[in-house]
Motif scaffolding. Sequence first.
Motif, PDB file in Angstrom:
ATOM      1  N   ASP A 223       0.832  -1.209   0.000  1.00  0.00           N
ATOM      2  CA  ASP A 223       0.000   0.000   0.000  1.00  0.00           C
ATOM      3  C   ASP A 223       0.866   1.258   0.000  1.00  0.00           C
ATOM      4  O   ASP A 223       0.586   2.220  -0.725  1.00  0.00           O
ATOM      5  CB  ASP A 223      -0.923   0.005   1.216  1.00  0.00           C
ATOM      6  N   VAL A 224       1.921   1.259   0.821  1.00  0.00           N
ATOM      7  CA  VAL A 224       2.812   2.418   0.844  1.00  0.00           C
ATOM      8  C   VAL A 224       3.523   2.561  -0.502  1.00  0.00           C
ATOM      9  O   VAL A 224       3.686   3.671  -1.024  1.00  0.00           O
ATOM     10  CB  VAL A 224       3.829   2.310   1.992  1.00  0.00           C
ATOM     11  N   SER A 225       3.930   1.439  -1.076  1.00  0.00           N
ATOM     12  CA  SER A 225       4.658   1.461  -2.347  1.00  0.00           C
ATOM     13  C   SER A 225       3.863   2.104  -3.467  1.00  0.00           C
ATOM     14  O   SER A 225       4.429   2.700  -4.388  1.00  0.00           O
ATOM     15  CB  SER A 225       5.035   0.029  -2.752  1.00  0.00           C
ATOM     16  N   GLU A 226       2.544   1.993  -3.394  1.00  0.00           N
ATOM     17  CA  GLU A 226       1.689   2.558  -4.443  1.00  0.00           C
ATOM     18  C   GLU A 226       1.561   4.073  -4.339  1.00  0.00           C
ATOM     19  O   GLU A 226       1.083   4.714  -5.279  1.00  0.00           O
ATOM     20  CB  GLU A 226       0.298   1.913  -4.366  1.00  0.00           C
TER      21      GLU A 226
ATOM     22  N   ILE B 101      12.039   2.193  -0.277  1.00  0.00           N
ATOM     23  CA  ILE B 101      11.722   1.918   1.115  1.00  0.00           C
ATOM     24  C   ILE B 101      12.826   1.045   1.705  1.00  0.00           C
ATOM     25  O   ILE B 101      13.253   0.063   1.103  1.00  0.00           O
ATOM     26  CB  ILE B 101      10.379   1.178   1.254  1.00  0.00           C
ATOM     27  N   MET B 102      13.285   1.439   2.879  1.00  0.00           N
ATOM     28  CA  MET B 102      14.202   0.615   3.668  1.00  0.00           C
ATOM     29  C   MET B 102      13.381  -0.069   4.753  1.00  0.00           C
ATOM     30  O   MET B 102      12.724   0.601   5.556  1.00  0.00           O
ATOM     31  CB  MET B 102      15.295   1.491   4.300  1.00  0.00           C
ATOM     32  N   TYR B 103      13.394  -1.387   4.760  1.00  0.00           N
ATOM     33  CA  TYR B 103      12.688  -2.144   5.794  1.00  0.00           C
ATOM     34  C   TYR B 103      13.514  -2.099   7.076  1.00  0.00           C
ATOM     35  O   TYR B 103      14.710  -2.365   7.068  1.00  0.00           O
ATOM     36  CB  TYR B 103      12.499  -3.593   5.343  1.00  0.00           C
ATOM     37  N   TYR B 104      12.873  -1.744   8.181  1.00  0.00           N
ATOM     38  CA  TYR B 104      13.556  -1.631   9.466  1.00  0.00           C
ATOM     39  C   TYR B 104      13.293  -2.906  10.253  1.00  0.00           C
ATOM     40  O   TYR B 104      12.213  -3.094  10.806  1.00  0.00           O
ATOM     41  CB  TYR B 104      13.037  -0.391  10.194  1.00  0.00           C
TER      42      TYR B 104
ATOM     43  N   VAL C 243      10.391  -1.985  -1.366  1.00  0.00           N
ATOM     44  CA  VAL C 243      11.471  -2.243  -0.410  1.00  0.00           C
ATOM     45  C   VAL C 243      12.709  -2.682  -1.188  1.00  0.00           C
ATOM     46  O   VAL C 243      12.701  -3.713  -1.861  1.00  0.00           O
ATOM     47  CB  VAL C 243      11.071  -3.319   0.614  1.00  0.00           C
ATOM     48  N   THR C 244      13.764  -1.883  -1.122  1.00  0.00           N
ATOM     49  CA  THR C 244      14.998  -2.211  -1.840  1.00  0.00           C
ATOM     50  C   THR C 244      16.130  -2.608  -0.909  1.00  0.00           C
ATOM     51  O   THR C 244      17.136  -3.167  -1.356  1.00  0.00           O
ATOM     52  CB  THR C 244      15.473  -1.005  -2.680  1.00  0.00           C
ATOM     53  N   SER C 245      15.974  -2.295   0.381  1.00  0.00           N
ATOM     54  CA  SER C 245      17.031  -2.607   1.338  1.00  0.00           C
ATOM     55  C   SER C 245      16.399  -2.815   2.706  1.00  0.00           C
ATOM     56  O   SER C 245      15.211  -2.552   2.904  1.00  0.00           O
ATOM     57  CB  SER C 245      18.051  -1.466   1.402  1.00  0.00           C
TER      58      SER C 245
END
Length: 305
Positions: A126-129, A135-138, A162-164
């Motif tokens: 949803d955020v990606s859209e 996005i960095m996943y924490y 999410v790329t990293s």
Amino acid sequence: MSNQQFTGILAAVVTPFTADGSAIDTHGVKRQAEHIIGGGVHGLVPGGSTGEFGALTVSERKQTTELYVEAAAGRVPVVAGTGALSTADTVELSVHAEKAGADAVMIVPPFYDAPSFEELLAFYGDVSETIDIPIMYYNIPSATGVHLTPEQLAELGRKTRVTSYKDTGGDFAWFSAVKEQHAADITALNGWDTLTFAALASGAKAGVWGTASVIPRLCADLYEAVAVRGDLVSGRELWSKIFPICRFLESHNYACGIKTGVELVGVSAGPTRRPVLPLAPEHREELRTLLAAAGVETVTDQVAA
């Protein structure tokens, strides 16, 4: 922006407050940015755990992002922490961060009621859209209760923006499995202080590191020695100075430890917000001693109100 932009040491930064802790200290943000960037660090990450994001209002989180983007002035990338308990708030903060000029966002999974993997895919999807920046996943399982497998993390990378991911899990075998076996899907960034040397020596290209807000030059020098030159001898010498500081910070409330550290080196950021209390005087002096042993000059006490 490509994954390659996440190289070097990205400082997890504090949120400077006024003396009574009631408001953001705008000049304090500039002090932090100049101290960190001037010390050779390669990026800024406001709005994470070090930045006490859980103690900020939504408007204060937006303000902090704006101030750090302005202070960085394009010299280094800014990755804004935008994770929240609801998808709506996370989207709002992430859209704002992109409009404010952040280069990427760092999003922690919703915490307290740990979502399933299917819910996480929907959440990050949803955020990606709504944004066009990465996005960095924490990854911080101790706070979120979310424990992904390396394969799930790779799937998250394939199916969302999410790329990293910043690994603050402390499981080096798990971190290595993602880095060695799933690099095509997601880039592994170290986020566990005392594993920094091991992560860089194993080939990690970047790390998000709160200690870099306190001793940026030593942290940047470590990266240059280990990750760039492959000089493990020099790296070990630097690490022998840095490690005791990292060990200390991991043994106390982290945001409080970092705020104490920046105050000791002359770039005060005010107090932590309640319920977090100041470090006890003996611990404060212990940190001062560790900094001095690392060759870092400290200033006369100016205890925050």
